[in-house]
Design a protein around this motif. Structure first.
Motif, PDB file in Angstrom:
ATOM      1  N   GLU A  21    -151.526  86.029 -37.716  1.00 21.99           N
ATOM      2  CA  GLU A  21    -152.416  84.989 -38.232  1.00 21.99           C
ATOM      3  C   GLU A  21    -153.891  85.364 -38.115  1.00 21.99           C
ATOM      4  OE1 GLU A  21    -148.543  83.292 -37.382  1.00 21.99           O
ATOM      5  OE2 GLU A  21    -149.890  84.400 -36.090  1.00 21.99           O
ATOM      6  N   ALA A  22    -154.218  86.189 -37.135  1.00 18.37           N
ATOM      7  CA  ALA A  22    -155.623  86.559 -36.903  1.00 18.37           C
ATOM      8  C   ALA A  22    -155.668  87.999 -36.388  1.00 18.37           C
ATOM      9  CB  ALA A  22    -156.260  85.605 -35.899  1.00 18.37           C
ATOM     10  N   ASP A  77    -152.734  86.564 -23.996  1.00 15.74           N
ATOM     11  CA  ASP A  77    -152.884  85.924 -25.304  1.00 15.74           C
ATOM     12  C   ASP A  77    -154.374  85.685 -25.539  1.00 15.74           C
ATOM     13  OD1 ASP A  77    -153.111  84.205 -27.469  1.00 15.74           O
ATOM     14  OD2 ASP A  77    -151.655  82.760 -26.731  1.00 15.74           O
ATOM     15  N   PRO A  78    -154.996  86.437 -26.455  1.00 13.64           N
ATOM     16  CA  PRO A  78    -156.437  86.288 -26.670  1.00 13.64           C
ATOM     17  C   PRO A  78    -156.823  84.964 -27.332  1.00 13.64           C
ATOM     18  CG  PRO A  78    -155.523  87.831 -28.255  1.00 13.64           C
ATOM     19  CD  PRO A  78    -154.418  87.480 -27.306  1.00 13.64           C
ATOM     20  N   CYS A  79    -155.879  84.287 -27.946  1.00 17.01           N
ATOM     21  CA  CYS A  79    -156.183  82.997 -28.569  1.00 17.01           C
ATOM     22  C   CYS A  79    -156.231  81.892 -27.509  1.00 17.01           C
ATOM     23  CB  CYS A  79    -155.149  82.671 -29.641  1.00 17.01           C
ATOM     24  SG  CYS A  79    -155.057  83.922 -30.942  1.00 17.01           S
ATOM     25  N   GLY A  80    -155.247  81.880 -26.625  1.00 19.48           N
ATOM     26  CA  GLY A  80    -155.199  80.881 -25.567  1.00 19.48           C
ATOM     27  C   GLY A  80    -155.886  81.325 -24.290  1.00 19.48           C
ATOM     28  N   LYS A 123    -148.924  79.305 -30.736  1.00 18.89           N
ATOM     29  CA  LYS A 123    -147.869  79.758 -31.653  1.00 18.89           C
ATOM     30  C   LYS A 123    -148.261  80.888 -32.597  1.00 18.89           C
ATOM     31  CE  LYS A 123    -145.440  76.482 -29.813  1.00 18.89           C
ATOM     32  NZ  LYS A 123    -145.727  76.509 -28.390  1.00 18.89           N
ATOM     33  N   GLN A 124    -149.354  81.616 -32.314  1.00 18.38           N
ATOM     34  CA  GLN A 124    -149.642  82.797 -33.117  1.00 18.38           C
ATOM     35  C   GLN A 124    -148.519  83.804 -32.896  1.00 18.38           C
ATOM     36  OE1 GLN A 124    -151.978  81.417 -31.189  1.00 18.38           O
ATOM     37  NE2 GLN A 124    -153.653  80.925 -32.566  1.00 18.38           N
ATOM     38  N   HIS A 125    -148.244  84.598 -33.927  1.00 19.86           N
ATOM     39  CA  HIS A 125    -147.183  85.603 -33.867  1.00 19.86           C
ATOM     40  C   HIS A 125    -147.785  86.986 -33.653  1.00 19.86           C
ATOM     41  CE1 HIS A 125    -145.421  82.241 -36.139  1.00 19.86           C
ATOM     42  NE2 HIS A 125    -144.325  82.573 -35.462  1.00 19.86           N
ATOM     43  N   PHE A 126    -147.230  87.700 -32.676  1.00 19.61           N
ATOM     44  CA  PHE A 126    -147.675  89.057 -32.356  1.00 19.61           C
ATOM     45  C   PHE A 126    -146.538  90.021 -32.652  1.00 19.61           C
ATOM     46  CE2 PHE A 126    -150.327  86.232 -29.953  1.00 19.61           C
ATOM     47  CZ  PHE A 126    -151.585  86.800 -30.034  1.00 19.61           C
ATOM     48  N   ASP A 127    -146.831  91.041 -33.451  1.00 19.21           N
ATOM     49  CA  ASP A 127    -145.853  92.065 -33.799  1.00 19.21           C
ATOM     50  C   ASP A 127    -145.501  92.849 -32.537  1.00 19.21           C
ATOM     51  OD1 ASP A 127    -144.965  94.828 -34.607  1.00 19.21           O
ATOM     52  OD2 ASP A 127    -145.169  93.960 -36.604  1.00 19.21           O
ATOM     53  N   LEU A 128    -144.209  92.961 -32.239  1.00 14.28           N
ATOM     54  CA  LEU A 128    -143.783  93.635 -31.021  1.00 14.28           C
ATOM     55  C   LEU A 128    -143.980  95.148 -31.078  1.00 14.28           C
ATOM     56  CD1 LEU A 128    -140.555  91.630 -30.116  1.00 14.28           C
ATOM     57  CD2 LEU A 128    -142.826  91.450 -29.098  1.00 14.28           C
TER      58      LEU A 128
END
Length: 108
Positions: free
Chosen positions: A85-86, A45-48, A73-78
């Motif tokens: 979100e970013a 997770d590049p955000c966390g 809680k960012q959403h990543f397309d599977l």
């Protein structure tokens, strides 16, 4: 030529959840969506800045199948690895397939 790595049996993953697999030195999050749809994205997770995406919550946003990071809680397309979100924080998506009852992920 694509090198396919056997990860696990599809029955090893509870529907609508994920597991982490190690491909070389890369952690890959492998998801089972419903009964027989499988996806694989980077577990990082590049955000966390942690390897946690395999522990996220699987669901849908519109027509997109996503995992929500357990950290922020960012959403990543599977399918694509895109962070909704970013987009600049998107992750790698891996080719994945079912061969019989086995899940295989492309190593390259």
């Amino acid at each position: 030529m694509t090198a396919w790595i056997d990860v696990c049996a599809v029955s090893d993953i509870v529907p609508d959840t994920g597991v982490c697999a190690l491909l070389g030195d890369e952690q890959v999050a492998v998801f089972r969506f419903g009964d027989n749809e499988v996806y694989a994205i980077s577990n990082f997770d590049p955000c966390g800045e942690a390897n946690v995406l395999s522990r996220g919550i699987v669901g849908s946003i519109g027509e997109r199948k996503v995992v929500a990071s357990p950290l922020y809680k960012q959403h990543f397309d599977l399918r694509s690895g895109e962070c909704l979100e970013a987009p600049e924080k998107s992750v790698r998506a891996y080719p994945v397939r079912l061969t019989g009852e086995r899940i295989e992920v492309a190593a390259n």
